[in-house]
Design an enzyme around this catalytic site. Structure first.
Site, mmCIF file in Angstrom:
data_model
loop_
_atom_site.group_PDB
_atom_site.id
_atom_site.type_symbol
_atom_site.label_atom_id
_atom_site.label_comp_id
_atom_site.label_asym_id
_atom_site.label_seq_id
_atom_site.Cartn_x
_atom_site.Cartn_y
_atom_site.Cartn_z
ATOM 1 N N ASP A 95 28.868 -23.020 31.817
ATOM 2 C CA ASP A 95 30.248 -22.711 32.401
ATOM 3 C C ASP A 95 31.175 -23.876 32.157
ATOM 4 O OD1 ASP A 95 29.126 -24.435 33.906
ATOM 5 O OD2 ASP A 95 29.385 -23.188 35.679
ATOM 6 N N SER A 96 32.466 -23.790 32.423
ATOM 7 C CA SER A 96 33.383 -24.765 32.330
ATOM 8 C C SER A 96 33.291 -25.719 33.106
ATOM 9 C CB SER A 96 34.847 -24.128 32.077
ATOM 10 O OG SER A 96 35.121 -23.636 33.465
ATOM 11 N N GLY A 97 32.981 -25.839 34.275
ATOM 12 C CA GLY A 97 32.803 -26.602 35.598
ATOM 13 C C GLY A 97 33.826 -26.399 36.379
ATOM 14 N N GLY A 98 34.766 -25.311 36.174
ATOM 15 C CA GLY A 98 35.892 -25.038 37.028
ATOM 16 C C GLY A 98 35.476 -24.522 38.533
ATOM 17 N N PHE A 99 34.284 -23.715 38.444
ATOM 18 C CA PHE A 99 33.865 -23.081 39.677
ATOM 19 C C PHE A 99 33.402 -24.111 40.714
ATOM 20 C CE2 PHE A 99 30.379 -21.396 42.225
ATOM 21 C CZ PHE A 99 31.087 -20.415 42.961
ATOM 22 N N ASP A 171 38.950 -22.456 33.948
ATOM 23 C CA ASP A 171 39.904 -21.641 34.800
ATOM 24 C C ASP A 171 39.761 -22.415 36.249
ATOM 25 O OD1 ASP A 171 37.151 -21.329 35.107
ATOM 26 O OD2 ASP A 171 37.479 -19.391 36.168
ATOM 27 N N GLY A 242 36.819 -15.205 38.866
ATOM 28 C CA GLY A 242 37.715 -15.032 40.065
ATOM 29 C C GLY A 242 37.114 -14.290 41.303
ATOM 30 N N ASP A 292 24.914 -13.536 35.532
ATOM 31 C CA ASP A 292 23.997 -14.797 35.927
ATOM 32 C C ASP A 292 24.205 -14.916 37.616
ATOM 33 O OD1 ASP A 292 26.004 -17.147 36.786
ATOM 34 O OD2 ASP A 292 27.196 -15.462 35.589
ATOM 35 N N CYS A 332 2.318 -5.401 37.683
ATOM 36 C CA CYS A 332 2.921 -6.591 37.192
ATOM 37 C C CYS A 332 2.134 -7.483 36.217
ATOM 38 C CB CYS A 332 3.576 -7.251 38.493
ATOM 39 S SG CYS A 332 4.296 -8.749 37.822
ATOM 40 N N CYS A 334 2.811 -10.590 35.354
ATOM 41 C CA CYS A 334 3.260 -12.017 35.678
ATOM 42 C C CYS A 334 2.025 -12.703 35.938
ATOM 43 C CB CYS A 334 4.515 -12.263 36.453
ATOM 44 S SG CYS A 334 4.024 -12.383 38.284
ATOM 45 N N CYS A 337 0.965 -12.509 39.443
ATOM 46 C CA CYS A 337 0.107 -11.182 39.770
ATOM 47 C C CYS A 337 -1.320 -11.288 39.223
ATOM 48 C CB CYS A 337 1.083 -10.125 39.495
ATOM 49 S SG CYS A 337 2.260 -9.781 40.651
ATOM 50 N N HIS A 363 7.287 -14.936 39.586
ATOM 51 C CA HIS A 363 7.273 -13.462 39.815
ATOM 52 C C HIS A 363 8.668 -12.546 40.071
ATOM 53 C CE1 HIS A 363 5.913 -9.594 41.422
ATOM 54 N NE2 HIS A 363 6.860 -9.675 42.168
#
Length: 384
Positions: A95-99, A171, A242, A292, A332, A334, A337, A363
């Site tokens: 990401d940009s770091g803005g959040f 942003d 946003g 994400d 499953c 994984c 499991c 899991h």
């Protein structure tokens, strides 16, 4: 490394706007829709990269601000980029770091939006934001108080140092309940920052794809304005960002509305910061390509494990699992499991053993990967 970023549509559902696509990046290709696990500091909590890769996820989301503050983008560049630094050979989005930087602003207790909900409350020290102006954001590191200046250019330069496959324009993130006047001013500044981000990126794309961040809050007129302006620019994809509402109903309304106005557009669409199963099931029929979230890993560390075909969860810490010697899910495949029982994982969680967090995280992450494979298969059969 392979070629540069590109996107193709493999199949468009006849039942909805859902689609199966394929994103090509310098570090490989993957199909969409896909879930993107969050590796804030270059790793998922409780898992090292090699352990996490065994769950077969497609794309990993790392946070630029945290990596800028430590170990620093120059250190990562000296290591040969983020992939070399992490010993990881699959695609990465940053990401940009803005959040993160705007999350440092003084906590608003009336903020009720989906992204603003923090289960443990706000723990960020106040006074870290020193100045927000046209140039960017001046703030103090939450680690040691060192001043940092985040601008569209420094954000992109950091992401270039990382060598991420997909990078995001800087942003500004206003809160859900901001006034109309402030929301409009923020939108206009965000568009200028995103133009500057794109200009910096286009100096040397390095095969990376850059996503814009579509804004406007829950104001539909401003959403259309943001979509109109940013889709005119040479971005490789777009992220819906946003504020997207205070609940799932408003989320679906805003995302559905945005996707209607993004068409026809043969570029990938990402929903930033939201990726729980309910939200994905609501938004995939609109045509969203990726999501994400720290949702499955956070649940896994706390013993809330995904076991049902439709996202049903169990709390493995519950006494009922103390003498349950069956796997979490017999179907499953994984690591957790295949090797351990509910009773043993229950014991580890109750004993506060880190191994319990690891097994729960593995899991849940595996569950999300398999769930999205099934979603893609259903789209290909026009069942979604």
């Amino acid at each position: 490394m392979l070629g540069r970023f590109s996107f193709e549509i493999i199949h468009q559902s006849s039942r909805s706007k859902a689609r199966v696509g394929r994103i090509h990046t310098p570090h490989g290709s993957f199909d969409t829709p896909t879930f993107v696990p969050v590796a804030t500091n270059g790793t998922m909590k409780s898992l090292d990269i090699k352990m996490a890769v065994q769950t077969d996820f497609d794309l990993m989301f790392c946070n630029t601000l945290h990596l800028m503050l430590h170990p620093g983008s120059e250190t990562i560049a000296a290591a040969g980029g983020l992939h070399n630094f992490m010993n990881h050979d699959r695609p990465i989005i940053t990401d940009s770091g803005g959040f993160q930087v705007f999350s440092m602003a003084a906590h608003d207790p009336t903020n009720i939006e989906l992204k603003g909900k923090n289960k443990k409350g706000n723990s960020t020290p106040e006074g870290l934001i020193l100045r927000i102006d046209e140039e960017g954001v001046l703030f103090r590191s939450y680690r040691d108080g060192t001043p940092f200046h985040l601008t569209p250019e420094t954000s992109v330069q950091a992401q270039k140092n990382f060598g991420s496959d997909i990078i995001v324009a800087l942003d500004e993130l206003p809160p859900y309940n901001v006034s109309e006047e402030k929301l409009l001013a923020s939108l206009e500044r965000t568009h200028r920052w995103e133009r500057r981000s794109l200009d910096e990126h286009l100096k040397d794309t390095k095969g990376q794809g850059m996503y814009s961040v579509l804004h406007g809050g829950v104001d539909k007129n401003l959403r259309v304005r943001s979509i109109t302006e940013l889709t005119r620019m040479e971005f490789d994809g777009h992220a819906i960002g946003g504020s997207v509402g205070k609940d799932k109903e408003e989320l679906a309304e805003i995302v559905g509305f945005s996707m209607d106005h993004l068409r026809p557009l043969k570029k990938p669409i990402h929903l930033l910061g939201i990726g729980d199963l309910q939200a994905m099931n609501l938004c995939i029929p609109f045509g969203v390509d990726s999501f994400d979230s720290a949702y499955p890993t956070r649940l896994g560390r706390h013993g809330n494990l995904l076991v049902g075909d439709n996202g049903e969860m169990i709390d493995i810490k519950s006494p009922q699992y103390r003498r349950d010697f069956e796997p979490l899910n017999p179907k499953c495949g994984c690591y957790s499991c295949k090797n351990y029982t509910k009773g043993y994982i229950h014991h580890l969680m109750k004993a506060h053993e880190h191994a319990g967090h690891i097994l729960g995280t593995i899991h849940n992450l595996h569950y999300m990967v398999q769930y999205m494979k099934q979603v893609r298969e259903k789209i290909l059969r026009d069942e979604i």
